[in-house]
Design a protein around this motif. Sequence first.
Motif, PDB file in Angstrom:
ATOM      1  N   THR A 176      -3.708  -0.050  -1.586  1.00 10.85           N
ATOM      2  CA  THR A 176      -3.826  -1.495  -1.353  1.00 10.85           C
ATOM      3  C   THR A 176      -2.629  -2.021  -0.567  1.00 10.85           C
ATOM      4  OG1 THR A 176      -5.014  -1.712  -3.443  1.00 10.85           O
ATOM      5  CG2 THR A 176      -4.185  -3.725  -2.448  1.00 10.85           C
ATOM      6  N   LEU A 177      -1.424  -1.608  -0.953  1.00  9.28           N
ATOM      7  CA  LEU A 177      -0.221  -2.080  -0.261  1.00  9.28           C
ATOM      8  C   LEU A 177      -0.175  -1.568   1.172  1.00  9.28           C
ATOM      9  CD1 LEU A 177       2.421  -1.678  -3.124  1.00  9.28           C
ATOM     10  CD2 LEU A 177       1.290  -3.774  -2.344  1.00  9.28           C
ATOM     11  N   ALA A 178      -0.665  -0.342   1.400  1.00  9.11           N
ATOM     12  CA  ALA A 178      -0.706   0.180   2.764  1.00  9.11           C
ATOM     13  C   ALA A 178      -1.676  -0.631   3.619  1.00  9.11           C
ATOM     14  CB  ALA A 178      -1.117   1.650   2.745  1.00  9.11           C
ATOM     15  N   ALA A 179      -2.834  -0.997   3.057  1.00 13.17           N
ATOM     16  CA  ALA A 179      -3.804  -1.818   3.785  1.00 13.17           C
ATOM     17  C   ALA A 179      -3.232  -3.199   4.067  1.00 13.17           C
ATOM     18  CB  ALA A 179      -5.094  -1.926   2.986  1.00 13.17           C
ATOM     19  N   ALA A 180      -2.504  -3.751   3.092  1.00 10.15           N
ATOM     20  CA  ALA A 180      -1.887  -5.064   3.290  1.00 10.15           C
ATOM     21  C   ALA A 180      -0.841  -5.014   4.387  1.00 10.15           C
ATOM     22  CB  ALA A 180      -1.259  -5.537   1.979  1.00 10.15           C
ATOM     23  N   GLU A 181      -0.083  -3.931   4.464  1.00 11.19           N
ATOM     24  CA  GLU A 181       0.937  -3.790   5.502  1.00 11.19           C
ATOM     25  C   GLU A 181       0.311  -3.719   6.889  1.00 11.19           C
ATOM     26  OE1 GLU A 181       4.769  -0.891   6.547  1.00 11.19           O
ATOM     27  OE2 GLU A 181       3.532  -0.525   4.780  1.00 11.19           O
ATOM     28  N   ARG A 182      -0.843  -3.065   6.992  1.00  8.04           N
ATOM     29  CA  ARG A 182      -1.517  -2.972   8.286  1.00  8.04           C
ATOM     30  C   ARG A 182      -2.043  -4.330   8.747  1.00  8.04           C
ATOM     31  NH1 ARG A 182      -3.349   2.027   6.090  1.00  8.04           N
ATOM     32  NH2 ARG A 182      -5.307   1.043   5.376  1.00  8.04           N
ATOM     33  N   LEU A 183      -2.339  -5.215   7.807  1.00  2.96           N
ATOM     34  CA  LEU A 183      -2.830  -6.537   8.176  1.00  2.96           C
ATOM     35  C   LEU A 183      -1.724  -7.466   8.651  1.00  2.96           C
ATOM     36  CD1 LEU A 183      -5.432  -7.331   5.360  1.00  2.96           C
ATOM     37  CD2 LEU A 183      -5.907  -6.843   7.760  1.00  2.96           C
ATOM     38  N   GLY A 184      -0.467  -7.096   8.419  1.00  6.02           N
ATOM     39  CA  GLY A 184       0.646  -7.946   8.826  1.00  6.02           C
ATOM     40  C   GLY A 184       0.795  -9.139   7.900  1.00  6.02           C
ATOM     41  N   PRO A 185       1.155 -10.308   8.436  1.00 10.25           N
ATOM     42  CA  PRO A 185       1.358 -11.495   7.587  1.00 10.25           C
ATOM     43  C   PRO A 185       0.122 -11.859   6.764  1.00 10.25           C
ATOM     44  CG  PRO A 185       2.245 -11.862   9.782  1.00 10.25           C
ATOM     45  CD  PRO A 185       1.510 -10.567   9.847  1.00 10.25           C
ATOM     46  N   ALA A 186      -1.058 -11.590   7.305  1.00 13.93           N
ATOM     47  CA  ALA A 186      -2.281 -11.935   6.579  1.00 13.93           C
ATOM     48  C   ALA A 186      -2.447 -11.094   5.315  1.00 13.93           C
ATOM     49  CB  ALA A 186      -3.497 -11.750   7.486  1.00 13.93           C
ATOM     50  N   GLY A 187      -1.793  -9.956   5.284  1.00 11.47           N
ATOM     51  CA  GLY A 187      -1.946  -9.079   4.130  1.00 11.47           C
ATOM     52  C   GLY A 187      -1.000  -9.387   2.998  1.00 11.47           C
ATOM     53  N   GLU A 188      -0.057 -10.304   3.208  1.00 13.33           N
ATOM     54  CA  GLU A 188       0.917 -10.601   2.156  1.00 13.33           C
ATOM     55  C   GLU A 188       0.258 -11.161   0.900  1.00 13.33           C
ATOM     56  OE1 GLU A 188       3.973 -13.073   3.701  1.00 13.33           O
ATOM     57  OE2 GLU A 188       4.681 -11.582   5.172  1.00 13.33           O
ATOM     58  N   ALA A 189      -0.894 -11.811   1.076  1.00 20.11           N
ATOM     59  CA  ALA A 189      -1.586 -12.384  -0.081  1.00 20.11           C
ATOM     60  C   ALA A 189      -2.123 -11.316  -1.014  1.00 20.11           C
ATOM     61  CB  ALA A 189      -2.733 -13.278   0.398  1.00 20.11           C
ATOM     62  N   LEU A 190      -2.204 -10.065  -0.542  1.00 25.03           N
ATOM     63  CA  LEU A 190      -2.715  -8.983  -1.383  1.00 25.03           C
ATOM     64  C   LEU A 190      -1.653  -8.386  -2.297  1.00 25.03           C
ATOM     65  CD1 LEU A 190      -5.031  -6.847   0.956  1.00 25.03           C
ATOM     66  CD2 LEU A 190      -5.702  -8.171  -1.058  1.00 25.03           C
ATOM     67  N   VAL A 191      -0.378  -8.583  -1.960  1.00 26.22           N
ATOM     68  CA  VAL A 191       0.692  -7.901  -2.684  1.00 26.22           C
ATOM     69  C   VAL A 191       0.736  -8.342  -4.149  1.00 26.22           C
ATOM     70  CG1 VAL A 191       3.178  -7.546  -2.834  1.00 26.22           C
ATOM     71  CG2 VAL A 191       2.042  -7.544  -0.600  1.00 26.22           C
ATOM     72  N   GLY A 192       0.722  -9.645  -4.381  1.00 28.08           N
ATOM     73  CA  GLY A 192       0.783 -10.152  -5.749  1.00 28.08           C
ATOM     74  C   GLY A 192      -0.378  -9.678  -6.612  1.00 28.08           C
ATOM     75  N   PRO A 193      -1.630  -9.850  -6.152  1.00 33.69           N
ATOM     76  CA  PRO A 193      -2.761  -9.343  -6.948  1.00 33.69           C
ATOM     77  C   PRO A 193      -2.708  -7.833  -7.185  1.00 33.69           C
ATOM     78  CG  PRO A 193      -3.535 -10.910  -5.308  1.00 33.69           C
ATOM     79  CD  PRO A 193      -2.088 -10.659  -5.016  1.00 33.69           C
ATOM     80  N   ALA A 194      -2.223  -7.088  -6.185  1.00 30.61           N
ATOM     81  CA  ALA A 194      -2.128  -5.637  -6.356  1.00 30.61           C
ATOM     82  C   ALA A 194      -1.153  -5.290  -7.468  1.00 30.61           C
ATOM     83  CB  ALA A 194      -1.705  -4.975  -5.045  1.00 30.61           C
ATOM     84  N   HIS A 195       0.009  -5.955  -7.491  1.00 24.54           N
ATOM     85  CA  HIS A 195       0.995  -5.710  -8.544  1.00 24.54           C
ATOM     86  C   HIS A 195       0.437  -6.102  -9.915  1.00 24.54           C
ATOM     87  CE1 HIS A 195       4.735  -5.767  -5.675  1.00 24.54           C
ATOM     88  NE2 HIS A 195       3.961  -4.710  -5.524  1.00 24.54           N
ATOM     89  N   THR A 196      -0.229  -7.247  -9.968  1.00 29.70           N
ATOM     90  CA  THR A 196      -0.787  -7.703 -11.244  1.00 29.70           C
ATOM     91  C   THR A 196      -1.852  -6.739 -11.766  1.00 29.70           C
ATOM     92  OG1 THR A 196      -0.370 -10.017 -10.657  1.00 29.70           O
ATOM     93  CG2 THR A 196      -1.992  -9.593 -12.390  1.00 29.70           C
ATOM     94  N   ALA A 197      -2.739  -6.299 -10.866  1.00 31.11           N
ATOM     95  CA  ALA A 197      -3.796  -5.370 -11.268  1.00 31.11           C
ATOM     96  C   ALA A 197      -3.205  -4.054 -11.751  1.00 31.11           C
ATOM     97  CB  ALA A 197      -4.755  -5.130 -10.104  1.00 31.11           C
ATOM     98  N   PHE A 198      -2.154  -3.580 -11.065  1.00 32.65           N
ATOM     99  CA  PHE A 198      -1.541  -2.326 -11.500  1.00 32.65           C
ATOM    100  C   PHE A 198      -0.888  -2.479 -12.862  1.00 32.65           C
ATOM    101  CE2 PHE A 198       2.086   0.474 -12.020  1.00 32.65           C
ATOM    102  CZ  PHE A 198       1.491   1.710 -11.823  1.00 32.65           C
ATOM    103  N   LEU A 199      -0.169  -3.579 -13.065  1.00 28.57           N
ATOM    104  CA  LEU A 199       0.505  -3.771 -14.350  1.00 28.57           C
ATOM    105  C   LEU A 199      -0.501  -3.856 -15.490  1.00 28.57           C
ATOM    106  CD1 LEU A 199       3.279  -6.298 -13.250  1.00 28.57           C
ATOM    107  CD2 LEU A 199       3.635  -3.949 -14.039  1.00 28.57           C
ATOM    108  N   ASP A 200      -1.622  -4.554 -15.272  1.00 23.55           N
ATOM    109  CA  ASP A 200      -2.656  -4.624 -16.307  1.00 23.55           C
ATOM    110  C   ASP A 200      -3.213  -3.228 -16.604  1.00 23.55           C
ATOM    111  OD1 ASP A 200      -2.331  -7.342 -16.454  1.00 23.55           O
ATOM    112  OD2 ASP A 200      -4.033  -7.825 -15.155  1.00 23.55           O
ATOM    113  N   ALA A 201      -3.442  -2.441 -15.545  1.00 25.46           N
ATOM    114  CA  ALA A 201      -3.959  -1.081 -15.731  1.00 25.46           C
ATOM    115  C   ALA A 201      -2.929  -0.200 -16.430  1.00 25.46           C
ATOM    116  CB  ALA A 201      -4.337  -0.483 -14.371  1.00 25.46           C
TER     117      ALA A 201
END
Length: 544
Positions: A469-494
């Motif tokens: 997920t973080l790699a995909a967000a990095e490829r999107l550039g600034p538009a992908g920054e919105a994915l970082v927070g949900p990715a961290h939250t989802a991982f912590l819950d898992a």
Amino acid sequence: MRCMASSTGSPRPAASPGPPPPARHPRRWAVLGVLMLSLLIVVLDSSILNVAVKTIASPPPVGLGATQSQLEWAISAYALVFAGLLFTAGLVGDRLGRRGTLLFGTAVFGAASALAALADSPVELIAYRALMGFGAAFVLPATLGVLMNVFERDEQPRAIGIWVGAVGVATAIGPVTGGLLLEHFWWGSIFLVNVPVVAVSLLATRLLVPESRDPAPGRVDPGGVLLSVVGLVLLVYGIIRGGELADFTHWGVLLPVAGGLLVLTGFVVHERRAAHPALDMGWFRVPAFSAAVGGIALVFFALMGVTFFTAFYLQSVRGFTPLETGLLLLPLALTQVLFAPRSRLAVRRYGARAVSAAGLLLVAACMAAFAVFDDTTPLWAVELVLFAQGTGMAHVSPLVTVTVMQSLPRERAGAGSAVNNTFRQVGGALGVAVLGSVLSAAYRDGVEGHLGALPPGVRESAGESVEATLAAAERLGPAGEALVGPAHTAFLDAMHLTALCAAVVAAAGAVLVGSFLPGRRPATGGSPPAEGERRGPRHAKARR
């Protein structure tokens, strides 16, 4: 016999001095040092590759351009061959000689390491990793078999504690060593570094380690050996596939697992009927032996699963480099060095049952602590939990290993070591596969609703892991920054769910060893009480 005069003047015989103490091998502690060196390179290599996967995935000349599947098999090929051959390698050592088996395995491991360092393609790397696993399978049981034959019973718990401490150190310093090498050299250096260590180990083994073998091995049991290899390979392969697919209902998982269990059932039936079995099934009728190997499997199931997600937590969520992550995991190693050799003192006072059960409960509590960790948890709290977890492990692994090894006749030390390590490896493989699947499934459920901004072709792969997920967000550039927070939250819950599952497994291990391991023995006037139970006569060992 000398006579002494009594107070009446009549002579009386002197008090009988009793049986002489057993002769101790004069080089036993130097031999242990050699065994630890052999053990270090084998165990360290099982963890060192984890920090190099990103580099190996890079296109040439930096890496090999390996795909995700090829990287997984570069790791799994070692574990598959290693676990599948452990039992057979232990039998070979008992029959042909443990020093010779140790030399053979070390030499194969060193040659395969050099070939892996010079691999030109991912397929070559996978093949050479499998060859390394082949060599390692002959090293690990031989080290513990030699140890049991150069140390007498009263010193075995201390020696096994040091042996277990070496395993813990090797596991923890693998990522540190890999990170240091990758900062200064090319990816192949993580394998090439084994070669000079292997050369020193071969020379020291030749000069210091005595030969020992079963003086009356009986006839070979080729049917039992073949069934054990096929059954273990199929079972471990299915477990690994289940972890890769995150789906244990897939036919590619169910078929090898069911086939492995069926073959191993046939192995048990064959061994019960064989006149000269490769594995005496009567060993498992000793409650302490069965509880000890079961406890080993359960604790490594939980531990390896937690170690798997801890690396992602520290790197992907907290942002540490591989080298920094390795350094943060050092408390696990330090506690093994400090407490594993001294665990026998706690056993002498409280008994193996109480100490090992308490150690497993401490491990369970530490795993449960991960269920409250987040991206702001102070590092000192993380380090404290890792320190406590290592302390618990240091009071479990040596005790169950001593119980297993002292439950068996000395001449079967290689087979006993193989059983001990096979349960350890299969339990660890199951832990990574099962708990890894729980982590993956829970993460996908948590992040799936946030992947709408990604192209349809990328969305599926991006939900596989937090790294994807973080790699995909990095490829999107600034538009992908919105994915970082949900990715961290989802991982912590898992991670929280997976940690609780691991804690339950460790607690089950505590119940098992607390029910069947030997308790505190009454103090006697003789030699110190043994920590484990032993069945069968004690036979003389072969010693050079």
